[in-house]
Motif scaffolding. Structure first.
Motif, short mmCIF file in Angstrom:
data_model
loop_
_atom_site.label_atom_id
_atom_site.label_comp_id
_atom_site.label_asym_id
_atom_site.label_seq_id
_atom_site.Cartn_x
_atom_site.Cartn_y
_atom_site.Cartn_z
N GLU A 113 3.32 -11.14 -9.58
CA GLU A 113 1.91 -10.90 -9.30
C GLU A 113 1.66 -10.47 -7.86
N ARG A 114 2.41 -11.04 -6.90
CA ARG A 114 2.15 -10.71 -5.50
C ARG A 114 2.40 -9.23 -5.23
N PHE A 115 3.49 -8.69 -5.77
CA PHE A 115 3.77 -7.27 -5.58
C PHE A 115 2.75 -6.42 -6.33
N ILE A 116 2.39 -6.84 -7.53
CA ILE A 116 1.43 -6.06 -8.32
C ILE A 116 0.07 -6.02 -7.63
N GLU A 117 -0.36 -7.16 -7.06
CA GLU A 117 -1.62 -7.19 -6.31
C GLU A 117 -1.62 -6.10 -5.24
N ALA A 118 -0.53 -6.03 -4.47
CA ALA A 118 -0.46 -5.06 -3.37
C ALA A 118 -0.37 -3.63 -3.90
N LEU A 119 0.41 -3.41 -4.94
CA LEU A 119 0.55 -2.06 -5.49
C LEU A 119 -0.80 -1.51 -5.97
N VAL A 120 -1.61 -2.37 -6.57
CA VAL A 120 -2.93 -1.93 -7.04
C VAL A 120 -3.91 -1.80 -5.88
N ASP A 121 -3.91 -2.79 -4.99
CA ASP A 121 -4.86 -2.78 -3.88
C ASP A 121 -4.68 -1.55 -2.99
N PHE A 122 -3.44 -1.12 -2.82
CA PHE A 122 -3.17 0.05 -1.96
C PHE A 122 -3.04 1.34 -2.76
N ASP A 123 -3.45 1.28 -4.03
CA ASP A 123 -3.58 2.47 -4.88
C ASP A 123 -2.25 3.18 -5.14
N TYR A 124 -1.15 2.43 -5.17
CA TYR A 124 0.12 3.03 -5.56
C TYR A 124 0.24 3.14 -7.08
N VAL A 125 -0.47 2.27 -7.78
CA VAL A 125 -0.35 2.22 -9.24
C VAL A 125 -1.74 2.14 -9.85
N ARG A 126 -2.03 3.03 -10.77
CA ARG A 126 -3.31 2.99 -11.48
C ARG A 126 -3.13 2.64 -12.96
N THR A 127 -2.01 3.04 -13.54
CA THR A 127 -1.68 2.64 -14.91
C THR A 127 -0.23 2.17 -14.93
N VAL A 128 0.16 1.56 -16.03
CA VAL A 128 1.53 1.05 -16.13
C VAL A 128 2.55 2.17 -16.02
N ALA A 129 2.18 3.39 -16.41
CA ALA A 129 3.11 4.51 -16.34
C ALA A 129 3.45 4.87 -14.89
N ASP A 130 2.53 4.57 -13.97
CA ASP A 130 2.77 4.90 -12.56
C ASP A 130 3.92 4.09 -11.97
N LEU A 131 4.28 2.97 -12.60
CA LEU A 131 5.41 2.18 -12.10
C LEU A 131 6.68 3.02 -12.05
N TYR A 132 6.81 3.95 -12.98
CA TYR A 132 8.05 4.72 -13.10
C TYR A 132 8.10 5.90 -12.13
N THR A 133 7.06 6.05 -11.32
CA THR A 133 7.08 7.09 -10.28
C THR A 133 7.34 6.50 -8.90
N LEU A 134 7.42 5.17 -8.80
CA LEU A 134 7.57 4.52 -7.50
C LEU A 134 8.96 4.74 -6.93
#
Length: 713
Positions: free
Chosen positions: A479-500
């Protein structure tokens, strides 16, 4: 023993005794200045002679380095919750049930204030504090040992005078960490003077302090502790009564509330409740009620437990405090699970010592029942002294025009999600449903957004679920990493995880550290180590090869759990037929009723959700597909099995997988259709339900014998 070692031992004894007299006996023996001088002397000795530093030294209370996160702790004995009583009549019924079952009159109860703090468990081995954990969900909590070490009221070692030559091999003490009112006010005054962040209230201050990753921050907070019970023990002689056990804990060095007493029968309990209620505002700490526990342990054992609460104890809550205010606006918030919750924006009002500006209206049914409108004068209370809610509208004070008509129309719930624009739907708890389409609902409905994977309000929850072990199993993505990924707009949908990329994770971590005021400046300025990021990138890549049932479960379709996802995967064999299936076709799937069929069809009817599925495919997420398997095979084909309690030879998930491989359907609830229940250690309400319905019960030995005789295909 050298002179330095002897002096260090003597200093530890003096400081331990001073702590005990201050926090337990409330009888300080030395002034603070002398205590500080002794502590500084011990710190100097340990700094010059590091081999003298012990884990239970008073110098270790200042807090260690920053923790990377909190480890999970599985409670050997669950930390149960208590049922609540809100009236004298409910207390009377509670006592009468006990009297009938035990065949006694006016049984004795240990009575104590219900502290408004955070429940914790302290584990001592051979007399030394080794681990502390939060209650969590009752079965699993968080390891907050380092933060608990900073609380002076918690002994680091058991009192030698009480343990003698042999301390208990294991002693688990349970109690409440709280923030005294005086400490709370002094801390906030200091924060206001220095421009720091003030705490909302003592309870939040206590809970938030224990969840700081830097123990030095917890050490700076004015926390205290009261013991109220035991968990697992070994080598400890348990007294006959709870009240005697509390006195034994006090002798061992644990502070116990001075308000603890023994009362008999209904009249004794209600008299104690009234007496403590009158003194409530003058106590040095916040309480929200009192707790009654049968005093004799043999009587507790005879009463037993129901579900996740004991039958021999109850919490008698104080009446919620209420105030009048006016509704300035009604807004809708979208929760992490997609539920739309209406919120009344209120003219500020003090309720139970807290300024309330917002109050929940729960759901559309509640708004309609209360007929809450903008401009209304309402009664607001803090339900359970915690959550503000609107209780009633004072219609006589509703604003009206010259003709006597209300100025504002009844509130209309939005038909689309305010966060993403997807349509909303009413979700009611189903009491009964049939394949023919007949559905009987419970009263009340939740309005939820159908945006699922697309809705920004649900984004974090969707990602947490998607990455979980039973879904896509992306190890390390918590959850801690996911909070940051969303808050800083790195991830908008689950599919965006695979572009990181590795660089994206490192930049995200740098930004998270910069905004976190608990991270020291020296850490913010340092170079971020990349091993964790490399592991995460690898774990995401590994999750690209998965199974259809995992994908279906990971999508987070409401009411589609692992079992239903597995059934859908077997029935259709591929994802596209599921996405295109009508409700009528979905109802033909075993164990998929009309409600779940509507959920699945509605989810894939949203273009946003289909786009995310396609994005997953484009990102290389693949799974084997094949022909439909319309009938389960194996010795357990057609059988429904429920697992409850703890298993020693394997986890419940592993046992469920083995049973499903043999054709069984593993369910989460017991009914007349259940074939058998596997009951492990500490099995609770499901076992009781099975016995009530006459359902066959297997123990772990029988399960293992069956699995050995029937290896998975």
């Amino acid at each position: 023993m050298t002179a330095a070692a002897a002096r260090a031992a003597e200093l530890r004894r003096l400081l331990e005794d001073a702590n005990h007299r201050y926090h337990v006996l409330d009888d300080p023996a030395i002034p603070d200045a002398e205590y500080d001088a002794l502590l500084r002397e011990l710190q100097g000795l340990e700094q010059a002679n590091p081999e003298l530093r012990t884990p239970d030294s008073p110098t270790q209370r200042v807090g260690a380095g920053i923790l990377p996160g909190f480890e999970q702790v599985v409670h050997e004995q669950p930390m149960l919750s208590l049922n609540n009583a809100f009236s004298d009549e409910e207390v009377r019924e509670f006592v009468q049930r006990i009297e009938r079952q035990l065949g006694v009159a006016d049984p004795a109860f240990s009575v104590e204030p219900k502290l408004d703090g955070l429940a914790i468990s302290l584990r001592y081995e051979d007399g030394v504090f080794v681990r502390g954990a939060t209650r969590g969900d009752g079965a699993t909590g968080e390891d907050v040992t380092q933060n608990l070490r900073t609380i002076h009221a918690i002994p680091l070692t058991l009192r030698r005078e009480a343990t003698g030559s042999a301390a208990p091999a294991v002693l688990e003490v349970r109690g409440e960490v709280y923030m005294p009112r005086a400490g709370f006010e002094a801390y906030n005054a200091r924060m206001r003077d220095t421009g720091g962040k003030v705490l909302a209230n003592p309870r939040n201050g206590a809970a938030g302090s224990l969840r700081q990753l830097d123990p030095r921050l917890a050490a700076a907070r004015p926390l205290s502790f009261y013991a109220y019970g035991l968990g697992v023990t070994a080598g400890f002689e348990l007294p006959d009564t709870h009240s005697a056990m509390l006195q034994a804990l006090k002798a061992l060095g644990f502070p116990v509330s001075p308000e603890v007493a023994v009362a008999s029968g209904v009249s004794g309990l209600l008299a104690y409740f009234a007496r403590l209620g009158q003194r409530r505002d003058g106590l040095p700490y916040d309480i929200d009620g009192v707790v009654y526990k049968l005093d004799r342990y043999d009587q507790q054992a005879a009463m037993g437990y129901v579900s996740r609460a004991p039958r021999w104890a109850i919490a008698h809550k104080f009446p919620a405090q209420e105030q009048l205010t006016t509704v300035e606006a009604i807004e809708v918030q979208v929760g992490r699970t997609g539920a739309l919750t209406p919120v009344a924006r209120l003219a500020p009002v003090q309720v139970a010592g807290v300024t309330v500006t917002n109050a929940t209206l729960h759901n559309a049914d509640q708004i309609a029942r209360l007929d809450v409108r903008v401009g209304d004068t309402v009664i607001v209370r803090r339900a359970g002294d915690v959550i503000p809610e609107v209780v009633r509208v004072i219609e006589d004070q509703r604003p009206r025009d010259a003709a006597g008509q209300p100025l504002h129309a009844p509130y209309v719930f939005p038909e689309t999600c305010p966060a993403c624009g997807s349509h909303t739907e009413a979700v009611r708890k189903v009491l009964r449903s049939t394949k023919a389409g007949g559905i009987e609902y419970a009263e009340g409905a939740a309005i939820v957004c159908s945006g699922g994977l697309f809705c920004p309000a649900q984004r974090k929850q969707a990602l947490v679920h998607f990455a979980s072990r039973r879904a896509m199993d992306i190890e390390g993505l918590g959850e801690r990493f996911i909070e940051a990924l969303v808050d800083f707009d790195y991830v908008r949908t689950v599919a965006d995880l695979y572009t990181l990329t590795l660089d994206a994770f490192l930049e995200m971590k740098r930004l998270a550290d910069e905004r976190d005021d608990t991270v020291p400046e020296t850490v913010k300025a340092g170079k971020v180590a990349s091993k964790w990021a490399e592991n995460l990138v690898g774990a995401i890549a590994d999750s690209r090869q998965t199974t259809l049932e995992r994908v279906l479960f990971a999508l987070g379709i409401r009411d589609v759990g692992e079992s239903t996802a597995r059934t859908l995967a077997r029935h259709f064999g591929a994802l596209d037929p599921i996405m295109d299936a009508s409700e009528a076709a979905l109802v033909e799937v075993p164990d998929v009723g009309p409600v779940v069929a509507a959920r699945i069809a509605g989810f894939f009817a949203e273009a946003h959700n289909r786009e995310v599925v396609q994005a997953l495919r484009d990102a290389g997420v693949t799974w084997p597909e094949g022909p439909p398997q319309r009938s389960a095979e194996g010795p357990l084909a057609g059988k429904t099995v429920v697992l409850t309690g703890g298993l020693s030879a394997m986890s419940r998930d592993e046992a469920g997988d083995r049973l499903q491989a043999l054709g069984a359907k593993v369910s989460g609830s017991v009914s007349k259709k259940t074939s058998f229940v596997v009951a492990g250690e500490a099995a609770g309400s499901k076992l009781a339900k099975a016995e009530e319905l006459g359902v066959e019960v297997w123990d772990e030995a029988r399960l293992l014998a069956f699995l050995n005789d029937h290896p998975a295909p």
